[in-house]
Write a protein that holds these residues in place. Structure first.
Motif, mmCIF file in Angstrom:
data_model
loop_
_atom_site.group_PDB
_atom_site.id
_atom_site.type_symbol
_atom_site.label_atom_id
_atom_site.label_comp_id
_atom_site.label_asym_id
_atom_site.label_seq_id
_atom_site.Cartn_x
_atom_site.Cartn_y
_atom_site.Cartn_z
ATOM 1 N N LEU A 102 -8.674 6.891 3.271
ATOM 2 C CA LEU A 102 -7.837 7.981 2.788
ATOM 3 C C LEU A 102 -6.716 8.199 3.802
ATOM 4 O O LEU A 102 -6.972 8.576 4.950
ATOM 5 C CB LEU A 102 -8.662 9.253 2.607
ATOM 6 N N VAL A 103 -5.490 7.927 3.378
ATOM 7 C CA VAL A 103 -4.327 7.999 4.265
ATOM 8 C C VAL A 103 -3.439 9.160 3.814
ATOM 9 O O VAL A 103 -3.064 9.246 2.642
ATOM 10 C CB VAL A 103 -3.526 6.678 4.248
ATOM 11 N N LYS A 104 -3.111 10.041 4.769
ATOM 12 C CA LYS A 104 -2.227 11.162 4.473
ATOM 13 C C LYS A 104 -0.840 10.871 5.024
ATOM 14 O O LYS A 104 -0.682 10.489 6.189
ATOM 15 C CB LYS A 104 -2.762 12.454 5.102
ATOM 16 N N LYS A 105 0.159 11.024 4.179
ATOM 17 C CA LYS A 105 1.553 10.859 4.587
ATOM 18 C C LYS A 105 2.340 12.056 4.089
ATOM 19 O O LYS A 105 2.517 12.234 2.882
ATOM 20 C CB LYS A 105 2.135 9.558 4.022
ATOM 21 N N THR A 108 1.217 13.897 0.790
ATOM 22 C CA THR A 108 0.566 13.043 -0.211
ATOM 23 C C THR A 108 -0.617 12.306 0.419
ATOM 24 O O THR A 108 -0.637 12.041 1.615
ATOM 25 C CB THR A 108 1.557 12.015 -0.789
ATOM 26 N N TYR A 109 -1.568 11.975 -0.432
ATOM 27 C CA TYR A 109 -2.747 11.248 -0.002
ATOM 28 C C TYR A 109 -2.863 9.957 -0.811
ATOM 29 O O TYR A 109 -2.579 9.950 -2.024
ATOM 30 C CB TYR A 109 -4.016 12.086 -0.207
ATOM 31 N N GLN A 110 -3.271 8.896 -0.158
ATOM 32 C CA GLN A 110 -3.487 7.616 -0.821
ATOM 33 C C GLN A 110 -4.808 7.019 -0.374
ATOM 34 O O GLN A 110 -5.184 7.130 0.792
ATOM 35 C CB GLN A 110 -2.366 6.613 -0.508
ATOM 36 N N SER A 121 1.579 0.928 4.932
ATOM 37 C CA SER A 121 1.793 2.020 5.885
ATOM 38 C C SER A 121 2.224 1.413 7.211
ATOM 39 O O SER A 121 2.221 0.194 7.391
ATOM 40 C CB SER A 121 0.519 2.856 6.055
#
Length: 268
Positions: A102-105, A108-110, A121
């Motif tokens: 789970l990547v937060k930018k 937004t989350y992906q 990323s």
């Protein structure tokens, strides 16, 4: 999106200098460009540009198949991007478990596969390989046998694949016999392998503690037997000096000749 569109300064120039060398990135200039600006230079497809710090950066237009498109005013432009994300290849069904990072930018989350992290990323992943050498004086086959009784995936490796006796645990990790006093463990660090090799280390240390006990018990038994034999000889010599005719009989008994017709059996 960032301004100014001419890339002469500001945030747009900073982002351009950071991303321009990577062929996966694109530069969209939504408007007219003025002569003497970096945007005008980019449209002319130069091989390299000079950054604000004076260093030149290669753009590699020819290698990346870059196309310069100049649409007319009010003309719609559509850009298509091919998704290569592994988790997006198949739409999960209701109730199906999706495993990933789970990547937060920003806001937004992906969720993405670990192998896609460096592609989609600015983060990168590294593999950690661990190696530990443990003192072990027992038989290497005993350790392998004990592990096969507990773990499912333990297999011996052919001699041509290793320098000494070696067996593989869980297909990616190995236990190698280095010398009569040491063994080495090699594994790729992850939660499962770390847990498995914590157990392997504990098992090796436990076997190493058992070996001295066996040796001590063996020495104690030998010492007791020697003391018993010494005691037998002392008693035998004492009885001979007192009674004369004393011999060893069956089952460790002493036979004392009391008279020509009678004998006394003394258990020892």
């Amino acid at each position: 999106m960032a301004s100014p569109s001419g890339l002469q300064s500001g945030l747009s120039r900073q982002l351009f200098e950071i991303w321009c060398s990577d062929k996966k990135n694109a530069c969209v200039i939504p408007g007219n460009v003025v002569e003497g600006t970096l945007a005008k230079t980019v449209i002319n497809e130069p091989k390299e540009v000079t950054l604000m710090n004076g260093i030149t950066a290669s753009l590699n237009f020819a290698d990346s198949n870059t196309k310069i498109i100049s649409p007319k005013n009010c003309q719609s432009v559509k850009m298509y991007f091919n998704s290569e994300k592994r988790l997006a290849e198949k739409t999960p069904e209701v109730g199906e478990t999706v495993s990933g990072l789970l990547v937060k930018k920003v806001f937004t989350y992906q969720i993405m596969a670990p192998d896609d992290l460096h592609v989609f990323s600015q983060l990168s992943t590294e593999n950690i390989s661990q190696r530990i050498t443990i003192a072990y004086t027992g038989a290497f086959g005993v350790l392998e046998h004990r592990l096969k009784q507990i773990l499912e995936s333990v297999e011996s490796l052919p001699d041509e694949e290793s320098e000494g006796p070696t067996f593989r645990v869980h297909e990616r990790s190995t236990v190698e016999y280095e010398s009569e006093k040491h063994i080495s463990l090699h594994w790729r660090s992850d939660p499962i392998n770390d847990m498995v090799f914590d157990f392997v280390v504990a098992l090796v240390l436990n076997i190493s503690r058992e070996i001295p006990k066996v040796v001590v018990e063996s020495k104690e038994a030998t010492k007791t037997e020697e003391n018993n034999k010494k005691a037998e000889k002392v008693v035998h010599a004492l009885l001979i000096s007192l009674l004369g005719d004393v011999k060893f009989g069956e089952n460790g008994k002493l036979v004392i000749k009391a008279s020509p017709t009678h004998s006394l059996f003394l258990p020892f």
